[in-house]
Scaffold this active site. Structure first.
Site, PDB file in Angstrom:
ATOM      1  N   CYS A 105      40.873  39.001  35.133  1.00 50.44           N
ATOM      2  CA  CYS A 105      41.307  40.149  34.337  1.00 50.44           C
ATOM      3  C   CYS A 105      42.614  40.729  34.900  1.00 50.44           C
ATOM      4  CB  CYS A 105      40.188  41.190  34.261  1.00 50.44           C
ATOM      5  SG  CYS A 105      40.380  42.376  32.907  1.00 50.44           S
ATOM      6  N   HIS A 192      35.349  38.319  32.491  1.00 46.98           N
ATOM      7  CA  HIS A 192      34.639  38.529  33.759  1.00 46.98           C
ATOM      8  C   HIS A 192      33.507  37.513  33.889  1.00 46.98           C
ATOM      9  CE1 HIS A 192      36.526  42.300  35.133  1.00 46.98           C
ATOM     10  NE2 HIS A 192      36.705  42.527  33.842  1.00 46.98           N
ATOM     11  N   GLU A 194      31.738  36.841  36.366  1.00 37.64           N
ATOM     12  CA  GLU A 194      30.710  37.251  37.329  1.00 37.64           C
ATOM     13  C   GLU A 194      29.564  38.029  36.710  1.00 37.64           C
ATOM     14  OE1 GLU A 194      33.853  40.557  37.399  1.00 37.64           O
ATOM     15  OE2 GLU A 194      33.766  38.391  37.113  1.00 37.64           O
ATOM     16  N   GLY A 247      10.839  51.997  58.138  1.00 38.95           N
ATOM     17  CA  GLY A 247       9.793  51.346  57.364  1.00 38.95           C
ATOM     18  C   GLY A 247      10.321  50.629  56.148  1.00 38.95           C
TER      19      GLY A 247
END
Length: 542
Positions: A105, A192, A194, A247
């Site tokens: 892009c 894009h 991804e 935790g």
């Protein structure tokens, strides 16, 4: 990262001495970030191919890039226009490094402009899904089907390509949707690849990583465990390390990894501030101390924290006070248990990226950070503690930490534990936190988790919890009028917590949860369901 790991049980076990950076990063890809919201996602997609990647600022110098010796470079998207005076620019010398480059892009437009092409405001922008029509199915677009859906988000277009570039693909509105200079191995895509909406995007990324950059899949959990243990032992030696255990999956994975590396030279301190879920403090000590023989110094500070929050209703003030009190307790207890040479932190790669100041203001081109709400990572670091830091997880994303935890034997109940905020139930009680209100929320929250677990649905949700509101509602129970608290149920689905949808929970499950709460939790007479996604809302109420 794969998840097969050889057993390493002896802290004195001899391992190769090659430094972790050299061993793991020998096939590295670099992402130069120009302010894209997807830069981290690009890095994750590359790592999913088992090749290491890092996100760096667009300001990274050519010498710094040379020192990293990357197999390839990706130029991210960004909110700017390349022809603006203040638009972020990388050093144009990167195009002469001799390594493959993929511009995404804004990154593609920047490549075109810096190499002598032209970028202009498009007559018609493209936002959302678009069909990609392939003109050259070789190299970058191998195995990407003609007509595949790709995700577009641009208002500018390349109107003239630099010398030597060819068009690989187009869309209905964009003539240059994918380009290449085959000889120099320079590539650009206007979409894009991804994002999950781009069908064939993963195939494109794999083509770039494996075929163009000639990388091999060496970024594995097995390799990371071995290299991390080697690095920890080399750095720490026989010195003592202190870890604040919460935790959660991050600190628990770190504890297991450190214990494998240095054994009893690790001290885990668990500060119980009184805001954890029902049964969690006891279960945490049982798992570490009894089941895996990793000693835990349990500190009961419930009264101290509750006193600090008396009369406090503002959520940011709650977070600040909890963080401050944590530091106070941590300092006192570390003094009592010490001396220590190192402090272990569960810093993850997104924290490293964020601290590197990689956001770009679309108006000024300056790097900025926008505060949504303050985050609480076990209270933050006490500034005056004279510890050296050890941060073995700083290269990893959250999903990689889960894989690592599973590989080194962390119990599944911790590996797949729902994310839980550092301030705990204190920020799920809207308004003042009191012992009575904590008990109400803790009991209601337990019922939510208990019922979804019974139905085998616990792992269907990113988070599932209850919220206690600072209001009362009228009800009728046993032919008598009641005036009690409402409980809000918040069950959401998400891939990474960045965005989230409210879960479409079966009505009968909601009914069971509601009936149990109003019948079993004293002080509650109404249950409501939050159907707000993120955005516009956030996952937590405070």
């Amino acid at each position: 990262m794969t998840t097969q790991t050889p057993p390493i049980t002896n802290p004195s076990e001899k391992l190769p001495t090659e430094p972790i950076n050299k061993a793991l990063n020998r096939q590295m890809l670099v992402i130069l970030d120009f302010g894209s919201q997807y830069s981290e996602l690009i890095a994750r997609r590359i790592r999913e191919t088992q090749v290491y990647s890092e996100v760096l600022s667009y300001r990274t110098t050519i010498e710094q890039i040379r020192q990293l010796n990357p197999r390839g470079i990706i130029l991210s998207g960004g909110p700017n226009s390349v022809y603006d005076n203040r638009a972020p620019q990388c050093d144009p010398e990167i195009f002469h490094l001799g390594v493959p480059i993929l511009g995404v892009c804004y990154g593609m437009q920047l490549m075109v402009q810096q190499l002598g092409g032209q970028v202009e405001r498009a007559k018609r922008g493209e936002y959302g899904k678009a069909s990609l029509f392939i003109d050259d199915p070789t190299d970058l677009l191998t195995n990407v089907e003609d007509g595949s859906t790709m995700w577009m988000s641009h208002g500018d277009s390349c109107t003239q390509l630099p010398e030597g570039f060819d068009i690989l693909a187009h869309t209905e509105n964009t003539s240059c949707a994918a380009i290449a200079h085959h000889q120099k191995k320079l590539f650009g895509v206007q979409f894009h690849p991804e994002v999950v909406h781009s069908v064939g995007g993963i195939a494109l990324i794999r083509n770039f990583v494996y075929h163009i950059c000639q990388c091999e899949p060496t970024w594995t959990t097995e390799a990371f465990v071995e290299e991390s243990i080697r690095e920890i032992r080399a750095k720490v030696g026989d010195k003592r390390v202190l870890l604040a255990l919460s935790g959660g999956v991050d600190s628990s994975t770190l504890a297991f990894l450190l214990h494998r590396a240095i054994g009893d030279n690790l001290t885990c301190m668990f500060i119980d501030q009184g805001f954890m879920r029902k049964g969690e403090p006891e279960r945490l000590v049982e798992i570490f101390d009894k089941q895996f023989h990793i000693p835990v110094e349990y500190v009961n500070a419930r009264t101290r924290f509750l006193e600090q929050l008396a009369g406090v209703t503002d959520p940011e003030t709650k977070r600040r006070l909890i963080g401050h009190e944590f530091i106070q307790v941590f300092e006192e207890e570390s003094e009592r248990l010490g001396p220590f040479d190192y402090l272990a932190q569960g810093t993850l790669y997104p924290d490293v990226i964020e601290s590197a100041d990689t956001n770009v203001d679309p108006q000024t081109g300056e790097r900025v950070a926008v505060k949504i709400k303050s985050h609480h990572n076990v209270g933050g670091l006490p500034k005056n503690l004279r510890f050296k830091l050890v941060e073995p997880l700083r290269k990893l994303f959250k999903d990689e930490v889960r894989k690592l935890g599973r590989a080194i034997g962390l119990p599944e109940e911790i590996v797949r534990r729902h994310p839980f905020p550092g301030p705990g139930l204190a920020i799920r009680i809207i308004g003042e936190v009191t012992a009575e209100r904590l008990n109400i929320l803790r009991d209601a929250d337990f019922i939510v988790r208990d019922e979804i677990s019974k139905q085998g649905m616990y792992h269907d949700f990113w988070q599932a919890f209850a919220v206690l509101l600072p209001v009362r509602s009228v009800g009728v129970m046993g032919d008598r009028r009641t005036y009690a608290h409402p409980i809000v149920l918040r069950l959401i689905t998400s891939e990474d917590g960045m965005t989230a949808d409210w879960a479409k929970v079966p009505y009968d499950l909601l009914e069971t949860i509601s009936n149990r709460i109003v019948n079993e939790v004293k002080g509650v007479n109404r249950v409501v369901y939050d159907i707000t996604s993120k955005p516009p809302g956030t996952i937590e109420w405070e």
